[in-house]
Design an enzyme around this catalytic site. Structure first.
Site, short mmCIF file in Angstrom:
data_model
loop_
_atom_site.label_atom_id
_atom_site.label_comp_id
_atom_site.label_asym_id
_atom_site.label_seq_id
_atom_site.Cartn_x
_atom_site.Cartn_y
_atom_site.Cartn_z
N CYS A 1 -33.62 -18.89 -16.49
CA CYS A 1 -34.54 -20.03 -16.60
C CYS A 1 -35.59 -19.78 -17.70
CB CYS A 1 -35.21 -20.29 -15.26
SG CYS A 1 -36.31 -21.71 -15.31
N GLU B 1 -25.50 -41.73 -0.29
CA GLU B 1 -26.04 -41.69 -1.66
C GLU B 1 -26.99 -42.86 -1.91
OE1 GLU B 1 -25.97 -39.54 -4.18
OE2 GLU B 1 -24.98 -38.16 -2.82
N CYS C 1 -39.79 -19.49 -7.87
CA CYS C 1 -38.86 -18.94 -8.86
C CYS C 1 -38.26 -17.60 -8.42
CB CYS C 1 -39.56 -18.79 -10.20
SG CYS C 1 -40.17 -20.36 -10.83
S1 SF4 Z 1 -35.00 -23.44 -11.92
FE1 SF4 Z 1 -36.47 -22.17 -13.01
S2 SF4 Z 1 -38.42 -23.15 -12.58
FE2 SF4 Z 1 -36.99 -23.93 -11.06
S3 SF4 Z 1 -37.29 -22.55 -9.31
FE3 SF4 Z 1 -35.57 -21.77 -10.54
S4 SF4 Z 1 -36.51 -20.26 -11.85
FE4 SF4 Z 1 -38.16 -21.53 -11.08
#
Ligand code: SF4
Length: 319
Positions: free
Chosen positions: A201, A32, A192
């Site tokens: 998201c 870490e 994504c």
């Molecule tokens: S958290 Fe949201 S912005 Fe990040 S890769 Fe996943 S879907 Fe895309």
């Protein structure tokens, strides 16, 4: 959501990392600390194993001289990390005697030198399997994007992280969060369509907008470095200040000696500033400093990256 994360981790997680295949808090804590400012690849290839070979236990680290610890850290930078590791190991060794161990409580961990909130949570989650979240840079980015937060407010992020953590499988959940941030939810061009958070998201339509980046101008500092040469040896001093404390280095000077020869400059980028060192060589007729070393001896000492660059400049000049 937790099931999706578990499935993703099983299929794509970096499950073979050595610090993920141990329950021993010492190497987990070490990884870490090393990973705070350094990439996994560098830590894995050059630092983690040699450090553990040299200091296989917390006790061995606590009983080692600081010079040896800094030598094993050489090139990793941010030397306060190594000094705090050593200080913490010393405290635990001195207070607990033989076979010292890191405490498991987050509040106790955070009382030790160099262990901040995230490191304490990481040790608690990974070594002691406690149902708590971790919050390194990759996780912060994911949380900001999932909740379309422009401002990465620390208090709000920790609150969300605690609400989201998988209390039944905190180890895999937290490791998955870090891996998703490192491989899918990257600062630029996140993937994504492959992300297990895609269905919830809120920031996926413009992910690079979250969190909003603050513009930062990095100041430049300039130093004159004097290489005092006597009898083919160079003078070094031991750094005393907070910055690079404990390392050997070439002395800086306000005004270079008139008789010194300018041999070039080296630059080094730190997080908060860029350092430019103008380097001068002075071939002295008599000894004026306390400690002189041959270039070969200097290579065996713990020195900073900048001093290594200065030594290389000197060797290029005289060869
Ligand atoms: S958290 Fe949201 S912005 Fe990040 S890769 Fe996943 S879907 Fe895309």
């Amino acid at each position: 959501m937790h099931q999706k994360i578990q499935n993703w981790y099983k299929a794509h997680g970096r499950t073979d990392l050595p610090w993920r295949n141990t329950d021993d808090p010492y190497p987990i804590w070490l990884s870490e600390v090393m990973l705070q400012q350094t990439q996994v690849k560098t830590v894995l290839e050059r630092y983690y194993f040699p450090f553990l070979e040299k200091f296989p236990t917390l006790e061995a680290l606590g009983n080692a001289p600081l010079d040896e610890v800094l030598k094993m850290w050489e090139g990793l930078g941010y030397y306060n990390r190594a000094k705090n590791l050593h200080k913490t190991a010393q405290i635990l060794t001195q207070t607990q005697g033989s076979a010292p161990a890191l405490p498991s409580k987050i509040e106790e961990l955070m009382k030790l030198p160099g262990i901040g909130k995230n490191t304490a949570h990481a040790v608690a989650a990974f070594a002691f399997h406690q149902p708590v979240p971790v919050m390194e840079a990759n996780v912060r980015r994911i949380l900001c994007r999932i909740h379309a937060m422009e401002d990465a407010n620390d208090k709000a992020l920790w609150q969300i992280a605690y609400e989201m953590v998988d209390r039944d499988n905190p180890f895999a959940y937290n490791q998955a969060m870090m891996d998703i941030g490192a491989t899918l939810c990257t600062p630029k061009a996140p993937q994504c369509e492959r992300c297990p958070f895609e269905h919830i998201c809120q920031g996926k339509h413009d992910p690079e907008h979250y969190p909003v980046k603050k513009r930062r101008t990095v100041p430049t500092r300039e130093q004159h470095i004097m290489l005092n040469l006597y009898n083919n040896k160079l003078a070094l001093t031991k750094r005393e200040g907070k910055f690079l404390h404990g390392l050997w280095g070439f002395p800086a000077t306000e005004v270079p000696l008139c008789a010194a020869e300018y041999i070039g400059e080296v630059t080094h980028a730190y997080t908060h500033f860029k350092l430019t060192c103008k380097v001068y060589l002075y071939d002295a007729l008599e000894k004026t400093e306390d400690h002189y070393f041959t270039p070969k001896q200097i290579r065996r000492l713990a020195i900073s990256k900048v001093d290594e660059k200065i030594l290389n400049l000197y060797l290029d000049t005289v060869q």
